[in-house]
Design a protein around this motif. Structure first.
Motif, PDB file in Angstrom:
ATOM      1  N   UNK A 369      17.071 -12.592  -1.117  1.00 23.39           N
ATOM      2  CA  UNK A 369      18.072 -13.618  -0.850  1.00 23.39           C
ATOM      3  C   UNK A 369      17.359 -14.835  -0.273  1.00 23.39           C
ATOM      4  N   UNK A 370      17.766 -15.979  -0.736  1.00 23.42           N
ATOM      5  CA  UNK A 370      17.080 -17.196  -0.317  1.00 23.42           C
ATOM      6  C   UNK A 370      16.460 -17.884  -1.519  1.00 23.42           C
ATOM      7  N   UNK A 371      16.117 -19.097  -1.304  1.00 24.05           N
ATOM      8  CA  UNK A 371      15.652 -19.910  -2.425  1.00 24.05           C
ATOM      9  C   UNK A 371      14.262 -19.506  -2.885  1.00 24.05           C
ATOM     10  N   UNK A 372      13.341 -19.335  -1.986  1.00 22.34           N
ATOM     11  CA  UNK A 372      11.952 -19.052  -2.349  1.00 22.34           C
ATOM     12  C   UNK A 372      11.706 -17.555  -2.396  1.00 22.34           C
ATOM     13  N   UNK A 373      10.982 -17.143  -3.413  1.00 24.91           N
ATOM     14  CA  UNK A 373      10.538 -15.757  -3.486  1.00 24.91           C
ATOM     15  C   UNK A 373       9.305 -15.564  -2.606  1.00 24.91           C
ATOM     16  N   UNK A 374       9.123 -14.329  -2.138  1.00 27.91           N
ATOM     17  CA  UNK A 374       8.042 -14.044  -1.210  1.00 27.91           C
ATOM     18  C   UNK A 374       6.837 -13.472  -1.954  1.00 27.91           C
ATOM     19  N   UNK A 375       5.675 -13.749  -1.382  1.00 24.05           N
ATOM     20  CA  UNK A 375       4.411 -13.160  -1.852  1.00 24.05           C
ATOM     21  C   UNK A 375       3.583 -12.850  -0.615  1.00 24.05           C
ATOM     22  N   UNK A 376       3.193 -11.585  -0.477  1.00 21.52           N
ATOM     23  CA  UNK A 376       2.416 -11.119   0.675  1.00 21.52           C
ATOM     24  C   UNK A 376       1.064 -10.609   0.184  1.00 21.52           C
ATOM     25  N   UNK A 377       0.048 -10.844   1.003  1.00 20.96           N
ATOM     26  CA  UNK A 377      -1.305 -10.396   0.671  1.00 20.96           C
ATOM     27  C   UNK A 377      -1.843  -9.565   1.828  1.00 20.96           C
ATOM     28  N   UNK A 378      -2.249  -8.315   1.511  1.00 23.12           N
ATOM     29  CA  UNK A 378      -2.814  -7.391   2.493  1.00 23.12           C
ATOM     30  C   UNK A 378      -4.260  -7.113   2.083  1.00 23.12           C
ATOM     31  N   UNK A 379      -5.253  -7.722   2.725  1.00 26.70           N
ATOM     32  CA  UNK A 379      -6.650  -7.541   2.297  1.00 26.70           C
ATOM     33  C   UNK A 379      -7.123  -6.094   2.361  1.00 26.70           C
ATOM     34  N   UNK A 380      -6.649  -5.311   3.339  1.00 34.50           N
ATOM     35  CA  UNK A 380      -7.101  -3.932   3.450  1.00 34.50           C
ATOM     36  C   UNK A 380      -6.463  -3.019   2.418  1.00 34.50           C
ATOM     37  N   UNK A 381      -5.385  -3.460   1.789  1.00 36.57           N
ATOM     38  CA  UNK A 381      -4.778  -2.681   0.715  1.00 36.57           C
ATOM     39  C   UNK A 381      -5.569  -2.797  -0.572  1.00 36.57           C
ATOM     40  N   UNK A 382      -6.183  -3.944  -0.807  1.00 44.66           N
ATOM     41  CA  UNK A 382      -6.975  -4.154  -2.005  1.00 44.66           C
ATOM     42  C   UNK A 382      -7.363  -5.611  -2.122  1.00 44.66           C
ATOM     43  N   UNK A 383      -8.259  -5.934  -3.053  1.00 49.07           N
ATOM     44  CA  UNK A 383      -8.658  -7.342  -3.236  1.00 49.07           C
ATOM     45  C   UNK A 383      -7.544  -8.150  -3.870  1.00 49.07           C
ATOM     46  N   UNK A 384      -7.710  -9.444  -3.834  1.00 47.61           N
ATOM     47  CA  UNK A 384      -6.750 -10.328  -4.478  1.00 47.61           C
ATOM     48  C   UNK A 384      -6.849 -10.186  -5.992  1.00 47.61           C
ATOM     49  N   UNK A 385      -5.749 -10.366  -6.711  1.00 45.29           N
ATOM     50  CA  UNK A 385      -5.830 -10.299  -8.176  1.00 45.29           C
ATOM     51  C   UNK A 385      -6.780 -11.354  -8.740  1.00 45.29           C
ATOM     52  N   UNK A 386      -7.176 -11.148  -9.974  1.00 49.42           N
ATOM     53  CA  UNK A 386      -8.140 -12.057 -10.584  1.00 49.42           C
ATOM     54  C   UNK A 386      -7.588 -13.471 -10.707  1.00 49.42           C
ATOM     55  N   UNK A 387      -6.284 -13.599 -10.887  1.00 49.84           N
ATOM     56  CA  UNK A 387      -5.719 -14.932 -11.081  1.00 49.84           C
ATOM     57  C   UNK A 387      -5.587 -15.708  -9.774  1.00 49.84           C
ATOM     58  N   UNK A 388      -5.811 -15.063  -8.634  1.00 49.66           N
ATOM     59  CA  UNK A 388      -5.818 -15.787  -7.348  1.00 49.66           C
ATOM     60  C   UNK A 388      -6.936 -15.244  -6.476  1.00 49.66           C
ATOM     61  N   UNK A 389      -8.134 -15.120  -7.040  1.00 53.70           N
ATOM     62  CA  UNK A 389      -9.278 -14.591  -6.291  1.00 53.70           C
ATOM     63  C   UNK A 389      -9.673 -15.482  -5.127  1.00 53.70           C
ATOM     64  N   UNK A 390      -9.234 -16.735  -5.122  1.00 56.34           N
ATOM     65  CA  UNK A 390      -9.590 -17.649  -4.027  1.00 56.34           C
ATOM     66  C   UNK A 390      -8.951 -17.227  -2.705  1.00 56.34           C
ATOM     67  N   UNK A 391      -7.952 -16.357  -2.754  1.00 53.01           N
ATOM     68  CA  UNK A 391      -7.321 -15.914  -1.515  1.00 53.01           C
ATOM     69  C   UNK A 391      -8.296 -15.136  -0.644  1.00 53.01           C
ATOM     70  N   UNK A 392      -9.219 -14.402  -1.256  1.00 48.58           N
ATOM     71  CA  UNK A 392     -10.217 -13.680  -0.467  1.00 48.58           C
ATOM     72  C   UNK A 392     -11.059 -14.641   0.358  1.00 48.58           C
ATOM     73  N   UNK A 393     -11.455 -15.759  -0.236  1.00 47.24           N
ATOM     74  CA  UNK A 393     -12.252 -16.740   0.508  1.00 47.24           C
ATOM     75  C   UNK A 393     -11.440 -17.387   1.628  1.00 47.24           C
ATOM     76  N   UNK A 394     -10.159 -17.668   1.363  1.00 46.98           N
ATOM     77  CA  UNK A 394      -9.330 -18.264   2.416  1.00 46.98           C
ATOM     78  C   UNK A 394      -9.157 -17.311   3.589  1.00 46.98           C
ATOM     79  N   UNK A 395      -8.962 -16.040   3.288  1.00 42.55           N
ATOM     80  CA  UNK A 395      -8.797 -15.060   4.358  1.00 42.55           C
ATOM     81  C   UNK A 395     -10.076 -14.948   5.182  1.00 42.55           C
ATOM     82  N   UNK A 396     -11.219 -14.959   4.509  1.00 43.45           N
ATOM     83  CA  UNK A 396     -12.489 -14.865   5.230  1.00 43.45           C
ATOM     84  C   UNK A 396     -12.717 -16.087   6.106  1.00 43.45           C
ATOM     85  N   UNK A 397     -12.385 -17.263   5.594  1.00 43.38           N
ATOM     86  CA  UNK A 397     -12.558 -18.471   6.396  1.00 43.38           C
ATOM     87  C   UNK A 397     -11.613 -18.474   7.597  1.00 43.38           C
ATOM     88  N   UNK A 398     -10.400 -18.003   7.408  1.00 38.12           N
ATOM     89  CA  UNK A 398      -9.463 -17.940   8.526  1.00 38.12           C
ATOM     90  C   UNK A 398      -9.921 -16.928   9.568  1.00 38.12           C
TER      91      UNK A 398
END
Length: 764
Positions: A369-398
């Motif tokens: 419910x709500x306008x925007x759909x949610x997307x959650x990323x859990x690094x310990x569950x697994x790596x980021x998908x190939x189409x958004x592999x840059x998320x791994x670098x963002x998490x490491x920098x953070x």
């Protein structure tokens, strides 16, 4: 991108209401300039373009190939399809009614089956709506059996026999088949759970279904009575039934919780059930009682159950093994399916309608419910998908940024602690250690820049397998370093640079620095011996305010480049092609190469080999010729020992004259010469020509071809010759008319005659 929780398992919300506030279009346009200064709005991340609906979303699915995401929502009822590699919306399609659920029939988006809220079943293709049919009663769930090519639709109500139905639509034949009849309590109010007539408030229904596709192929149907029936698609009969557990019965006279979610494990032996009161039970098909009970905590119906089992296991130490995902409208929880231990949970600000896990990754997509759909990323569950592999670098920098309040840092001690037990390897090193097949299969390899972070234990094991003699090599290297250190401790000259590797480069740098110091000293001496300084008072005051900076160190003394002159891994290969191209004037120490034979030497060698096969007569002749040459050489040495007669020199004035000054007309004595013979006439003639000296060849020429101005004399030794040439100026030949005109004159006409024209520069 914000960190949703500060537990031991960090969860990053990369899309949804908690990252960017949903603003109306008119307000966003009005406040566009002011939003530029809003840090939350400026630092937002839009993972997918237009991953939202006007009001709410009802269902979301990811294709089997992992490149497409399809979601349905309202208002107006529509379908959104995103192409994940481009992170953009591919197309949007409107429908007549609201969508309840849907499934993807193909590996991409081109074939999909949608269950609508008005009892309609729609077939969609890439071009649009392909076919639409109606169901007798309202459907509750939708599944597809790949083995029989049938769509299964659990429905509400009972048939003429008082049983609930699961409709079967055969997609190969294109018609409905006889459905599965499931017991939902009859049409009376005395049955357990109250199976009422169709259209009543407490009407019995088959709420959900599940299929064990990767194992035995059994089908499970959950009813409103809290029971689960197992059917075999081959015999189309019920094989077993599981009643509600004893803990499911309430203490009062309230209704029994119904089954709202079902899921089979990949092995097919275990399955999980979710009830309407928020309780999850796990079962083993070989046991009639549940193995584990897990309470969601909100007493709301369970809508999603998923075993988070990777499609291809690459490591037994993966933290996401044996995890199960359970979700209701309030929260998403991940826990261990064997022990029931809580792993992590997600509680968004809006109600959740559907949860989709991107396989073999740590990405979760939700319809809510709500306008925007949610997307959650859990690094310990697994790596980021190939189409958004840059998320791994963002998490490491953070994680490395200590000043970021949203960064994950459990110890709060500093940056760089997340990857203390990891080793960075590029693609070349991964291939050397045979680890490239693990890319994208496990979180032991985390992509970063041009390589990957590899777990230290895995790196050590792979290096040991790739190089079994590593211990012996390390021991030899340690011994060599100790020997080198002892040698350096000896007394050395001051001018010699004390480095382990790249000595020539270090000496070059030292010479360059010495030359710079020499030029600086000369410049100071030319200026009078003092450094130039400004005498203005303002400049002196400014100089006092300037902070004195430390004089930069030499390159050889700089700690940043210390390893370049100590470790062998940084040794410069002066024999490489790149070094020669960048330093063409550098004299590299190259091993001398043997000179190849010329064409004449190769011919002589070949003839020498062929002459070894000649008969005995030719060998005797060669031996005799060698003996004669030896005797001639000895005679020449005796004559050299005697006093040399100056009259025998070519440059002497008494050359070819006897002791009395007159020319000697006696016949000169011919010195012995070496001759080589052969039995082959052609080779013999050629060998005779090669064995002759230059003088013999010149004397055999006709008289006209000999050089008339050169004087030559033969030396006493065989093969020696001295030649003297008298250089003469080439006379310019006069034209024939001038020769005839000057005939009979002592001096040529025009010689020393003044020019009548008076042009002095004509003859210059």
């Amino acid at each position: 991108m914000k960190l949703s929780n500060q537990s031991s398992v960090p969860i990053y919300t990369i899309a949804g209401a908690s990252t960017a506030r949903p603003l109306p279009e008119w307000l966003a346009r009005k406040r566009r300039r002011s939003l530029k200064r809003d840090p939350e709005f400026a630092n937002r991340i839009e993972l997918l373009q237009d991953f939202e609906f006007e009001e709410a979303s009802s269902c979301v699915r990811v294709s089997e190939d992992g490149e497409w995401a399809m979601s349905t929502g309202t208002y107006k009822p529509q379908i959104h399809t995103h192409y994940l590699p481009h992170l953009s919306l591919s197309f949007a399609r409107h429908t007549d009614t609201l969508n309840q659920t849907f499934i993807l029939l193909s590996s991409d988006y081109t074939k999909s089956l949608h269950l609508q809220t008005d009892r309609a079943l729609e077939f969609h293709t890439a071009g649009g709506l392909h076919y639409r049919t109606r169901l007798p009663r309202y459907g509750r769930d939708l599944k597809y059996n790949k083995r029989t090519a049938e769509a299964l639709i659990p429905a509400v109500g009972v048939n003429a026999n008082g049983n609930g139905e699961v409709y079967r639509l055969n997609l190969e034949l294109g018609r409905f088949m006889k459905g599965y009849e499931v017991d939902v309590g009859g049409d009376d109010f005395e049955s357990m759970g109250g199976g009422a007539l169709q259209g009543g408030i407490r009407t019995g229904a088959v709420n959900c279904a599940a299929i064990a596709e990767e194992s035995h192929g059994l089908m499970a149907f959950g009813t409103s009575l809290g029971t689960v029936e197992l059917w075999d698609a081959r015999s189309r009969n019920r094989v077993s039934a599981i009643g509600p557990p004893s803990s499911a019965f309430p203490s009062d006279d309230g209704p029994t919780p119904s089954i709202t979610a079902l899921e089979f494990h990949r092995s097919g032996l275990n399955f999980a059930t979710g009830s309407s009161n928020g309780v999850v039970h796990t079962y083993d098909l070989r046991l009639p009682v549940p193995l584990l009970k897990k309470d969601q905590g909100y007493e709301t119906p369970i809508t999603t159950l998923k075993y988070l089992t990777p499609s291809s296991r690459s490591s037994s130490s993966n933290s996401s093994d044996n995890l199960i995902l359970s979700g209701d409208k309030r929260a998403i929880k991940l826990w261990n399916s064997e022990t029931g231990d809580h792993w992590t949970s997600i509680e968004p600000a809006v109600d959740i309608n559907c949860v989709e896990w991107v396989p073999d990754s740590g990405m979760l997509l939700t319809a809510n419910e709500g306008r925007q759909q949610h997307a959650f990323f859990i690094p310990q569950l697994g790596p980021a998908p190939k189409w958004c592999a840059f998320l791994d670098n963002l998490v490491e920098e953070m994680a490395e940024d200590t000043e970021d309040p949203h960064a994950f840092n459990t110890t709060q001690q500093g940056a760089g602690e997340v990857y203390d037990n990891y080793k960075f390897l590029d693609m070349k090193q991964l291939r050397e250690f045979s680890l490239d097949h693990l890319i994208g299969q496990t979180n032991l390899l985390r992509p970063y820049m041009h390589g990957y972070f590899v777990a230290q234990k895995l790196y050590e094991q792979a290096r040991l397998l790739a190089n079994p003699d590593m211990a012996e090599t390390a021991r030899q290297k340690s011994i060599q370093e100790r020997i080198t250190k002892e040698r350096e401790s000896r007394i050395r000259g001051n001018k010699k640079v004390a480095v382990k590797v790249n000595r020539r480069f270090a000496e070059k740098l030292a010479a360059r620095e010495e030359a710079n110091e020499r030029r600086k000293a000369e410049r100071v001496l030319r200026q009078g011996g003092d450094e130039p300084r400004d005498e203005e008072p303002e400049a002196e005051a400014a100089e006092e305010e300037v902070v004195v900076k430390k004089k930069p160190e030499r390159l050889l003394d700089d700690t940043r480049f210390k390893a370049m002159f100590e470790e062998e891994d940084f040794a410069i290969d002066e024999q490489s092609r790149e070094f020669v191209m960048h330093n063409p004037s550098t004299n590299t120490e190259v091993a001398p190469r043997k000179r190849g034979l010329t064409a004449v030497e190769e011919d002589e060698l070949a003839e020498h080999r062929r002459s070894s096969d000649e008969d005995d007569d030719s060998e005797d002749e060669d031996a005799a010729a060698d003996a004669a040459a030896l005797r001639a050489r000895q005679q020449g040495k005796r004559r050299d020992n005697d006093a040399e007669d100056p009259r025998k020199r070519i440059g002497s004035t008494s050359y070819k004259q006897g002791p009395g000054g007159k020319s000697s007309k006696s016949k000169p004595v011919q010195d012995p010469q070496m001759r080589v013979s052969s039995s082959n006439p052609a080779l013999k003639k050629q060998r005779e020509r090669l064995s002759k000296s230059f003088g013999d060849l010149a004397s055999s020429l006709p008289a006209k071809e000999r050089a008339g101005n050169a004087r030559a004399t033969w030396g006493n030794a065989v093969g020696e010759k001295e030649v003297t040439f008298a250089p003469m100026k080439v006379q310019k030949q006069k034209p024939q008319q001038e020769v005839n005109a000057d005939a009979g004159r002592e001096r040529a006409r025009g010689k020393d005659r003044r020019s009548a024209s008076g042009n002095v520069f004509r003859k210059m």
